[in-house]
Design a protein around this motif. Structure first.
Motif, PDB file in Angstrom:
ATOM      1  N   HIS A  73      18.529  25.848  81.401  1.00 24.92           N
ATOM      2  CA  HIS A  73      19.611  26.638  81.626  1.00 24.92           C
ATOM      3  C   HIS A  73      20.936  25.696  81.754  1.00 24.92           C
ATOM      4  O   HIS A  73      20.700  24.797  82.061  1.00 24.92           O
ATOM      5  N   ALA A  75      25.441  25.666  82.826  1.00 23.94           N
ATOM      6  CA  ALA A  75      26.227  26.370  83.651  1.00 23.94           C
ATOM      7  C   ALA A  75      27.575  25.894  83.077  1.00 23.94           C
ATOM      8  O   ALA A  75      27.925  24.952  82.772  1.00 23.94           O
ATOM      9  N   ARG A  77      32.061  26.902  83.552  1.00 24.88           N
ATOM     10  CA  ARG A  77      33.236  27.506  84.348  1.00 24.88           C
ATOM     11  C   ARG A  77      34.408  27.949  83.593  1.00 24.88           C
ATOM     12  O   ARG A  77      34.961  26.975  82.927  1.00 24.88           O
ATOM     13  N   PHE A 132      24.642  30.104  83.116  1.00 26.25           N
ATOM     14  CA  PHE A 132      25.531  30.748  84.388  1.00 26.25           C
ATOM     15  C   PHE A 132      27.082  30.558  84.049  1.00 26.25           C
ATOM     16  O   PHE A 132      27.216  29.438  83.820  1.00 26.25           O
ATOM     17  N   SER A 134      30.898  31.323  85.003  1.00 26.01           N
ATOM     18  CA  SER A 134      31.730  31.697  85.849  1.00 26.01           C
ATOM     19  C   SER A 134      33.144  31.778  85.219  1.00 26.01           C
ATOM     20  O   SER A 134      33.513  31.090  84.536  1.00 26.01           O
ATOM     21  N   ASN A 229      28.343  22.009  82.640  1.00 23.04           N
ATOM     22  CA  ASN A 229      28.407  21.446  83.929  1.00 23.04           C
ATOM     23  C   ASN A 229      27.174  20.717  84.183  1.00 23.04           C
ATOM     24  O   ASN A 229      26.904  19.824  85.062  1.00 23.04           O
ATOM     25  N   HIS A 230      25.836  21.448  83.782  1.00 27.31           N
ATOM     26  CA  HIS A 230      24.626  20.691  83.781  1.00 27.31           C
ATOM     27  C   HIS A 230      23.768  21.646  83.027  1.00 27.31           C
ATOM     28  O   HIS A 230      24.065  22.600  82.489  1.00 27.31           O
ATOM     29  N   GLN A 270      15.042  25.271  93.027  1.00 28.79           N
ATOM     30  CA  GLN A 270      15.704  24.450  92.307  1.00 28.79           C
ATOM     31  C   GLN A 270      16.274  23.152  93.311  1.00 28.79           C
ATOM     32  O   GLN A 270      16.256  23.303  94.401  1.00 28.79           O
ATOM     33  N   GLU A 301      19.838  18.978  87.431  1.00 25.16           N
ATOM     34  CA  GLU A 301      19.131  19.773  87.938  1.00 25.16           C
ATOM     35  C   GLU A 301      17.763  20.085  87.567  1.00 25.16           C
ATOM     36  O   GLU A 301      17.745  19.993  86.239  1.00 25.16           O
ATOM     37  N   PHE A 408      19.293  34.314  88.020  1.00 18.29           N
ATOM     38  CA  PHE A 408      19.836  33.131  88.956  1.00 18.29           C
ATOM     39  C   PHE A 408      19.822  33.512  90.417  1.00 18.29           C
ATOM     40  O   PHE A 408      19.837  34.780  90.554  1.00 18.29           O
ATOM     41  N   PRO A 410      22.327  32.247  92.449  1.00 18.45           N
ATOM     42  CA  PRO A 410      23.302  31.476  93.135  1.00 18.45           C
ATOM     43  C   PRO A 410      23.800  31.486  94.678  1.00 18.45           C
ATOM     44  O   PRO A 410      24.377  30.448  95.229  1.00 18.45           O
TER      45      PRO A 410
HETATM   46  C1  OOG Z   1      27.119  27.274  88.638  1.00 15.71           C
HETATM   47  C2  OOG Z   1      25.938  27.114  89.621  1.00 15.71           C
HETATM   48  C3  OOG Z   1      24.865  28.275  89.294  1.00 15.71           C
HETATM   49  C4  OOG Z   1      22.449  27.700  89.023  1.00 15.71           C
HETATM   50  O1  OOG Z   1      21.350  27.155  88.698  1.00 15.71           O
HETATM   51  O2  OOG Z   1      22.262  28.242  90.300  1.00 15.71           O
HETATM   52  C5  OOG Z   1      23.805  27.785  88.544  1.00 15.71           C
HETATM   53  C6  OOG Z   1      28.100  25.832  88.815  1.00 15.71           C
HETATM   54  O3  OOG Z   1      27.879  25.153  89.247  1.00 15.71           O
HETATM   55  O4  OOG Z   1      29.043  26.339  88.052  1.00 15.71           O
HETATM   56  O5  OOG Z   1      23.764  26.866  87.741  1.00 15.71           O
END
Ligand code: OOG
Ligand code: NI
Length: 474
Positions: A73, A75, A77, A132, A134, A229-230, A270, A301, A408, A410
């Motif tokens: 997965h 993420a 923003r 994810f 946002s 982001n990851h 996680q 992560e 998720f 979060p």
């Molecule tokens: C997203 C955080 C959410 C997760 O694994 O719960 C997420 C972020 O830091 O922009 O990736």
């Protein structure tokens, strides 16, 4: 084009995932190390298991080694409704749709989010890639100057190439499909949107202003791309993976987030290592040369996925987690909190109230399952026309398998994060207030409900058993 050959959406998603993974590995080398650790642990577990496949799949959800190898997965923003609706069009071409609403204002962030992911069981089995996603909610920013600056920077940037926009239009005209050649171009253009750009789209002062208001604001508004982001691989044993991350010298977070270790894993656990510091160059200000600096946002992560819980199961999870947090605060106050070991012990203790046996979880309606006929069921003759599901499961004619959680958590993560932070540094000025409608308007489509998707999977499988056995199941 005469008789175009359309590229399969699931296959295009896998090409996209692999391209994203290659890019991220080049940008964040530690990610490559992480994937190696996870792959090794997963392979060991899959091979070492001389277990009967049913027990194996019950223990590890429906993890299939082919699915597991590429499962990630990401993420991102985003800054504006236009960016979000364009991302929605982009992801639709690789079979990802917005599922679920995550109100991050409850965690003190001026943002809300959704998860782009495949919807059908078949697509999930091919490649359950999810993102994810946002997006900023400027209306939650109290400070006028900050808000104006963020909006001005965002209005000036374009994170999608012209060629990509052209391909998205083509996709629309062609009924949401691309040809092989268009698919290849699409991947290389789409990937650019998520790559790291080392020259900022802001001056050093602008960056510092946003950063001092909230680090996440600088990350959202000061760059020329929506850098990923990851990118998170799924491990079958997060405790083992975390130990090996530590051995490899990674700066791993102390605690694993989510439910405690269990015989029957549920939801999502996680852990991550700290963000890396990446060099950036800021825009010229008043004729000065480009200024060098650095930015910290991207981290590594890993996650372990368990069974999807029903709304009843989720409620119990939320209650127990909150209960554990309350107890932790009562013991340690708002200061540095409990040690990792004490916290883990406390959470495990409180979660004794959560059944930890697959059959019990299922019979209490705490988890979602799919059902399939056993050999015994297929070889039996049924005298009645109607049976209850419980009778069929109890007699071994039908077997249940937990459905993997595809979403998720979060908020529980953010909750743990905040409680660790205590009061210092958490921006409490944002009023918690969800805006699901606003998210849907920006997307241009309705959000899917994950519980409905899991329920459909469960019901479809029961109906399938009924039709295979030529009986009615109630
Ligand atoms: C997203 C955080 C959410 C997760 O694994 O719960 C997420 C972020 O830091 O922009 O990736
Ligand atoms: Ni994540």
């Amino acid at each position: 084009i005469a008789n175009p050959v359309w590229v399969d959406r699931d296959a295009l998603r896998t090409d996209f995932t692999l391209a994203m993974s290659a890019m991220y590995k080049a940008e964040v080398p530690l990610y490559g190390d992480l994937v190696q650790i996870v792959t090794r642990i997963n392979a060991e577990l899959v091979h070492q298991s001389s277990l009967d496949p049913k027990v194996f799949s019950l223990r590890y959800g429906d993890a299939q080694s082919t699915r597991l190898d590429i499962e990630r997965h990401g993420a991102i923003r985003l800054g504006t409704p236009h960016e979000l609706s364009t991302i929605r069009r982009l992801f639709a071409l690789i079979g990802l749709y917005p599922v679920g609403y995550y109100d991050l204002s409850a965690a003190g962030l001026p943002m809300h989010a959704t998860c782009f992911r495949p919807r059908s069981e078949a697509s999930l089995l091919m490649n359950p890639f999810r993102v994810f996603t946002s997006v900023l909610r400027p209306e939650l920013l109290k400070d006028r100057e900050t808000k104006d600056l963020a909006l001005e920077l965002l209005s000036k940037r374009t994170i999608f190439s012209d060629q990509l926009m052209h391909l998205l239009d083509l996709g629309d005209i062609q009924g949401g499909r691309l040809t092989q050649e268009q698919g290849r171009q699409f991947i290389s253009e789409a990937i650019k949107t998520f790559g790291w750009q080392s020259t900022a789209a802001a001056t050093h002062n602008e960056y510092n202003h946003l950063r001092s208001e909230h680090p996440i604001l600088a990350d959202i508004a000061c760059f020329r791309s929506s850098h990923i982001n990851h990118l998170t691989p799924r491990t079958l044993d997060i405790n083992a993976a975390q130990d090996q991350m530590k051995t490899a010298g990674m700066q791993v977070k102390d605690r694993i987030e989510g439910p405690p270790a269990r015989a029957c894993p549920i939801l999502l656990r996680q852990t991550s290592f700290l963000a890396i510091e990446e060099p950036i160059r800021f825009l010229v200000e008043g004729g000065l040369p480009l200024l060098s600096g650095s930015h910290k946002a991207r981290f590594g992560e890993i996650e372990e996925r368990g069974a999807a819980v029903t709304p009843k199961g989720r409620k119990l999870y939320d209650e127990l987690l909150e209960n554990a947090m309350d107890q932790a605060r009562a013991i340690a106050g708002e200061g540095d909190g409990l040690s990792t070991e004490a916290m883990d012990e406390l959470v495990s203790h409180v979660f004794k109230a959560y059944p930890d046996d697959w059959d019990e979880l299922r019979r209490h309606g705490l988890i979602f399952c799919t059902y399939r006929c056993t050999a015994k069921g297929l070889n039996s003759r049924f005298t009645l026309s109607k049976y209850s599901l419980e009778t069929l499961v109890g007699s071994g004619f039908v077997e249940a398998r937990p459905i993997t959680y595809e979403d998720f958590l979060p908020l529980s993560a953010a909750g743990i994060f905040q409680s660790n932070l205590g009061s210092k540094g958490s921006p409490k000025e944002h009023v918690a207030r969800p805006d699901e409608r606003g998210m849907e308007e920006a997307l241009g489509v309705a959000l899917e409900d994950s519980d409905e998707l899991y329920t459909k999977m469960q019901n479809d499988s029961i109906n399938e058993c009924g039709s295979v056995l030529s009986i009615t199941i109630e």
